[in-house]
Each structure stands twice: as C-alpha cells, then as structure tokens.
Scaffold this active site. Structure first.
Site, PDB file in Angstrom:
ATOM      1  CB  SER A  20      62.418  -5.388  67.902  1.00 15.58           C
ATOM      2  OG  SER A  20      63.559  -5.401  67.909  1.00 15.58           O
ATOM      3  CG  ASP A  70      74.094 -15.894  70.944  1.00 14.80           C
ATOM      4  OD1 ASP A  70      74.294 -14.877  69.303  1.00 14.80           O
ATOM      5  OD2 ASP A  70      75.168 -15.265  71.408  1.00 14.80           O
ATOM      6  CG  ASN A  97      64.797 -10.530  60.678  1.00 10.25           C
ATOM      7  OD1 ASN A  97      64.909  -9.985  60.132  1.00 10.25           O
ATOM      8  ND2 ASN A  97      64.717  -9.785  61.854  1.00 10.25           N
ATOM      9  CE1 TYR A 162      72.790  -4.689  58.354  1.00 14.95           C
ATOM     10  CE2 TYR A 162      72.722  -3.656  56.176  1.00 14.95           C
ATOM     11  CZ  TYR A 162      72.230  -4.116  57.139  1.00 14.95           C
ATOM     12  OH  TYR A 162      70.566  -4.068  57.202  1.00 14.95           O
ATOM     13  CE  LYS A 166      71.873  -7.351  56.513  1.00 14.96           C
ATOM     14  NZ  LYS A 166      70.455  -8.750  57.281  1.00 14.96           N
TER      15      LYS A 166
END
Length: 255
Positions: A20, A70, A97, A162, A166
């Site tokens: 997705s 995974d 990604n 998060y 990153k």
C-alpha cells in the site's frame, strides 16, 4: 508520475512494505519502467493487498511478484533475497520502504512501541541492506534507496519514535556510502514530506489542516508526487548521487 523517462528493462527490484501507500506506487512505477518487481508484504493480513498491487502491474503490462517477509525477522529477510536471486539470477534495486507510525507524546510511548517503530524502519533497513550487499558487491552494481522523512530533519511533536528511526536511516545511509567507496553501488534516501497515504488515516483533520497551512505548495503530496525521486535514484542518471537525500515536500522544509 509526470513525464520522467527511465529505462529499467532487465532490472530486478525489491520494494519492502509495498502492499500500500508509497511502496505500492513505487513498485508500480519501477515495473512501468521495465523492471521485474517483487512486492514485499509482512504477513497474511497484507497478502491480498500485495496481490492487488501485482495484479495491477500485470494488467498494465508489467512484471511483478508478491513476496512475504517480516523485515524485522533476520531469517525471513535472508530467505526473501535468496528466493529472489534464485528465481531471477540477480537483483539490481532495493527500496527499503517498510514502515509504521502512530502518534503519542514521549511520556506515553511504551518501550515496546518505541522498539517496534525502530525495528520496522531502522532494523528492517539494516537487515535488508546487509542481505543484498554481498550480491551487489560481487556484481559491482546495485541501487539502494532508503525511505526517510523530512521529519528526520525538523522533528514533529508526537512522533519522536518515528523521527528517531528516520534520522537513523539517514545516518545509516551516509555511513553505508562511505563503506561502499568507489564500488558501482549507490545508496541514497528519499525523504517525503507529508503525503496522503493510509499512514495518515488516523490523524485528525485539524492536524492535517495545520500541516497543509505550512506548505508553500498549499497541499499535501499525493503519492505520485513522490515517485519520481525513487525512479531517478534507481536510474543510470543517478550514478553520481551517493549518500544523498532527495525531499519532495512542496517547500515545507528546505533540506
């Protein structure tokens, strides 16, 4: 995806977290450019979505395969790349990604939640990269494209786990580039700005409106706005891009 012309005929690509969002659209774009694409998904819950991406690619005349792994599981990651190379004989492009996100202030984030976010984003990027490097080095060829975020540079309240993940991906990519040296293997990042993907589904509309108000372009990105950066970094035109970060963000942050 605009009029960017990239020829990836004969190339083989793996896109993680491709059932997705950005991953699905990147996979479709690489296939449209001629690559055989492996659409990675985590498990049974995402299988139908991954097969839908594969069907769309094939309907458009491209070549794609769904492949489960995974990215936080070492043996599953190694098995995935072994299967790809055995099936196709080689691998040319890795797009790291896979990602997850949820919002909470630092004092409300459990250790389990913090580790889970870092594991999917950062450990997954490490495991997949480590798995492909010997193959890329042996062939003296390959493209590694890691998905970072503009938030790695500017931070975001409620997303410390998060943004930490990153930021780690950015630093990892730079160190990887120094290790690669003069080999004909490249590692770079794409750091999208706020993008309309399922990851934003639970974000309140007032938060989305506040984000939109800060962007000079006046809107959040659609996934198609992001894809060109991945296509470019996968192409021969990007051979001299090493350890760089491209950030399609509508002017929200100048990196």
């Amino acid at each position: 995806m605009g009029d960017l012309i990239v020829d990836l005929a004969g190339k083989v690509a793996v896109v993680t977290g491709a059932s997705s969002g950005i991953g699905a659209t990147v996979a479709a774009a690489l296939a449209a450019a001629g690559a055989t694409v492996f659409v990675n998904y985590r498990g049974e819950a995402d299988r139908e979505a991954a097969l839908s991406v594969v069907n769309a690619v094939e309907h458009a005349g491209g070549s794609a395969h769904a492949i489960a792994a995974d990215v936080t599981n070492e043996s599953q990651v190694d098995g995935m790349f072994k299967q790809v190379i055995e099936q196709c004989g080689h691998l040319d492009i890795l797009v790291n990604n896979a990602g997850i996100a949820h919002s909470a202030p630092i004092e409300s984030i459990s250790l389990e939640q913090f580790q889970q976010v870092l594991n999917v984003h950062l450990v997954g990027t490490f495991l997949c990269t480590r798995a492909v490097l010997p193959h890329f080095y042996a062939r003296n060829s390959g493209r590694i494209i890691n998905t970072a975020s503009q938030l790695a540079y500017i931070g975001a309240p409620g997303f410390a786990h998060y943004t930490a993940a990153k930021g780690g991906i950015l630093s990892f990519t730079r160190s990887l580039t120094l290790e690669i040296g003069d080999r004909q293997v490249t590692a770079n990042c794409v750091a999208p700005g706020a993008t309309m993907t399922p990851m934003l589904a639970d974000v309140p509309e007032e938060v989305i409106s506040a984000i939109r108000a800060k962007i000079p372009a006046g809107r959040l990105a659609e996934v198609d706005d992001i894809v060109g950066a991945y296509l470019f970094l996968a192409s021969d035109a990007a051979a001299h891009f090493r350890g760089q970060c491209l950030s399609p963000n509508g002017g929200d942050a100048f990196l």
